[in-house]
Design a protein around this motif. Structure first.
Motif, PDB file in Angstrom:
ATOM      1  N   VAL A   1      36.237 -79.044  23.919  1.00 49.51           N
ATOM      2  CA  VAL A   1      36.813 -80.388  24.005  1.00 49.51           C
ATOM      3  C   VAL A   1      36.195 -81.222  22.894  1.00 49.51           C
ATOM      4  CG1 VAL A   1      36.802 -82.491  25.421  1.00 49.51           C
ATOM      5  CG2 VAL A   1      37.278 -80.279  26.498  1.00 49.51           C
ATOM      6  N   ARG A   2      36.985 -82.126  22.307  1.00 49.00           N
ATOM      7  CA  ARG A   2      36.460 -82.960  21.222  1.00 49.00           C
ATOM      8  C   ARG A   2      36.085 -84.377  21.694  1.00 49.00           C
ATOM      9  NH1 ARG A   2      38.417 -80.385  16.398  1.00 49.00           N
ATOM     10  NH2 ARG A   2      37.759 -78.219  16.710  1.00 49.00           N
ATOM     11  N   HIS A   3      36.894 -84.972  22.549  1.00 47.63           N
ATOM     12  CA  HIS A   3      36.670 -86.354  22.993  1.00 47.63           C
ATOM     13  C   HIS A   3      36.939 -86.451  24.485  1.00 47.63           C
ATOM     14  CE1 HIS A   3      36.567 -87.867  18.793  1.00 47.63           C
ATOM     15  NE2 HIS A   3      37.427 -86.898  18.598  1.00 47.63           N
TER      16      HIS A   3
ATOM     17  N   ILE B   1      32.774 -92.394  26.005  1.00 41.59           N
ATOM     18  CA  ILE B   1      34.163 -92.280  26.438  1.00 41.59           C
ATOM     19  C   ILE B   1      35.040 -92.847  25.326  1.00 41.59           C
ATOM     20  CG2 ILE B   1      35.863 -92.996  28.164  1.00 41.59           C
ATOM     21  CD1 ILE B   1      33.730 -91.040  29.232  1.00 41.59           C
ATOM     22  N   SER B   2      36.010 -92.079  24.884  1.00 41.35           N
ATOM     23  CA  SER B   2      36.863 -92.517  23.776  1.00 41.35           C
ATOM     24  C   SER B   2      38.063 -93.335  24.232  1.00 41.35           C
ATOM     25  CB  SER B   2      37.371 -91.298  22.986  1.00 41.35           C
ATOM     26  OG  SER B   2      36.300 -90.645  22.349  1.00 41.35           O
ATOM     27  N   ALA B   3      38.593 -93.006  25.428  1.00 36.71           N
ATOM     28  CA  ALA B   3      39.834 -93.660  25.846  1.00 36.71           C
ATOM     29  C   ALA B   3      39.894 -93.834  27.353  1.00 36.71           C
ATOM     30  CB  ALA B   3      41.032 -92.839  25.376  1.00 36.71           C
ATOM     31  N   LEU B   4      40.525 -94.916  27.747  1.00 36.60           N
ATOM     32  CA  LEU B   4      40.874 -95.139  29.148  1.00 36.60           C
ATOM     33  C   LEU B   4      42.391 -95.152  29.232  1.00 36.60           C
ATOM     34  CD1 LEU B   4      40.098 -95.980  32.123  1.00 36.60           C
ATOM     35  CD2 LEU B   4      40.782 -98.278  31.375  1.00 36.60           C
ATOM     36  N   GLN B   5      42.932 -94.287  30.083  1.00 35.91           N
ATOM     37  CA  GLN B   5      44.375 -94.283  30.321  1.00 35.91           C
ATOM     38  C   GLN B   5      44.648 -94.928  31.676  1.00 35.91           C
ATOM     39  OE1 GLN B   5      47.909 -91.051  31.076  1.00 35.91           O
ATOM     40  NE2 GLN B   5      46.529 -90.668  29.365  1.00 35.91           N
ATOM     41  N   SER B   6      45.422 -95.999  31.659  1.00 35.22           N
ATOM     42  CA  SER B   6      45.803 -96.688  32.886  1.00 35.22           C
ATOM     43  C   SER B   6      47.180 -97.291  32.691  1.00 35.22           C
ATOM     44  CB  SER B   6      44.807 -97.798  33.241  1.00 35.22           C
ATOM     45  OG  SER B   6      43.619 -97.260  33.783  1.00 35.22           O
ATOM     46  N   GLU B   7      47.817 -97.641  33.804  1.00 41.00           N
ATOM     47  CA  GLU B   7      49.124 -98.285  33.689  1.00 41.00           C
ATOM     48  C   GLU B   7      48.935 -99.698  33.145  1.00 41.00           C
ATOM     49  OE1 GLU B   7      53.198 -99.072  36.287  1.00 41.00           O
ATOM     50  OE2 GLU B   7      51.476 -98.071  37.226  1.00 41.00           O
ATOM     51  N   TRP B   8      49.749-100.047  32.159  1.00 36.99           N
ATOM     52  CA  TRP B   8      49.695-101.390  31.565  1.00 36.99           C
ATOM     53  C   TRP B   8      51.047-101.688  30.950  1.00 36.99           C
ATOM     54  CZ3 TRP B   8      45.798-103.099  27.148  1.00 36.99           C
ATOM     55  CH2 TRP B   8      45.676-104.493  27.157  1.00 36.99           C
ATOM     56  N   SER B   9      51.647-102.742  31.392  1.00 37.20           N
ATOM     57  CA  SER B   9      52.952-103.140  30.880  1.00 37.20           C
ATOM     58  C   SER B   9      53.179-104.593  31.261  1.00 37.20           C
ATOM     59  CB  SER B   9      54.063-102.265  31.487  1.00 37.20           C
ATOM     60  OG  SER B   9      54.240-102.578  32.864  1.00 37.20           O
TER      61      SER B   9
END
Length: 324
Positions: free
Chosen positions: A146-148, A168-176
């Motif tokens: 794994v890289r990130h 931690i490189s990224a947070l994925q969450s619902e956003w709109s």
């Protein structure tokens, strides 16, 4: 050429492609059509392809693997683990070290690659300290598998604890426009720590495109049938919200979907939305949002629209698995 944005120190296209719907959630799909869309995305310069081991019980990762074969260097593959059950079974979340290692090996095999560019914890396991989970994930980085690292639907406190173990490189969450829960305090914490933001469902599960006026016509197994915002009462109220988006979009000569996506893109240079689609024409329309410029007045109108949405984003069962 599609501009580049950064998730931590990972460079990706400013808009990615969410691939879940190619395997489950939105009725039947066609692998040939999906692979053609994936190839078109790569041709256009979309690098970030988002999947998960849960989508289609592994089918989605296999599909991505077929699509990137011979084109691995063009793709930034992001996948997720944490749901330890198959579709149709009672939900089980696992973040223990043993499962982290096994899930990664299984994903690498299905994807047909020797490393995952961005590996997310899909949902936080409340029975396992996040330090154990991220510690096992960091070992995957050390081994080159794994890289990130990333988190999905994590609270501000969990993000801090995880980031203290390994960046931690990224947070994925619902956003709109109609889902803004993460704006306080999650987004400020991510920005403080240099963590990029990857909004999923930036088009409100397609509702903000204006293409859906009812759940009639949706497949029986379409997830939107069980979501409160698509239910009677809420649906009618939310159609009035979409009407405002459509009116402003028409005045600009763009689609409602492009306007809604442009709003997300304008949240910051550390924001990389991943609208999902199975069709090339929708992919191309979505990418058009990158060229849309919004004024302060436009943003004010859209912010006010978002405050008027009725209904929870998930049903009660699904909300139980969101780390708050």
């Amino acid at each position: 050429m599609i501009p580049t944005r950064h998730l931590g120190d990972l460079a990706v296209s400013a808009q990615g492609l969410g691939c879940m719907g190619m395997s489950h959630g939105y009725g039947t799909s066609d692998d040939t059509q999906s692979i053609a869309t994936l190839h078109r995305a790569l041709d256009l310069g979309v690098t970030l392809l988002d999947t998960a081991d849960f989508y289609g019980s592994g089918h989605n990762e296999e599909l991505i693997g077929r699509a990137v074969a011979g084109r691995r260097d063009q793709a930034v593959i992001a996948t997720k683990f944490g749901f330890a059950n198959r579709l149709g079974e009672p939900t089980v979340i696992r973040g223990d070290a043993f499962h982290v290692r096994k899930a990664c090996e299984d994903s690498l095999r299905r994807l047909g690659v020797d490393h995952i560019d961005l590996y997310y914890l899909h949902r936080v396991d409340p029975s396992v300290p996040v330090e154990e989970t991220v510690g096992a994930m960091s070992e995957l980085v050390r081994l080159g598998k794994v890289r990130h690292l990333g988190l999905s639907e994590a609270s501000a406190a969990t993000i801090r604890r995880a980031h203290a173990v390994h960046p931690i490189s990224a947070l994925q969450s619902e956003w709109s426009l109609w889902t803004r829960d993460i704006e306080d305090p999650v987004v400020p914490v991510c920005r403080e720590l240099g963590i990029g933001l990857v909004p999923f469902s930036p088009l409100g599960r397609g509702f903000l495109t204006g293409r859906y006026r009812s759940v009639e016509g949706l497949a029986d197994n379409d997830v939107r049938r069980s979501q409160p915002r698509f239910s009677d009462g809420n649906l009618e109220h939310n159609l009035a919200v979409v009407a405002v988006v459509e009116e402003l979009a028409a005045a600009k000569g763009i689609t409602a979907g492009q306007l809604a996506l442009a709003w997300v893109q304008h949240r910051g240079q550390d924001v990389v939305p991943i609208p999902g689609t199975r069709r090339r024409r929708n992919l191309e329309e979505n990418l058009g949002a990158l060229d849309v410029v919004l004024s302060e007045d436009d943003l004010k109108v859209l912010d006010e629209v978002g405050d008027q949405v009725a209904g929870e984003r998930y049903d009660r069962t699904s909300l139980r698995f969101v780390d708050r």
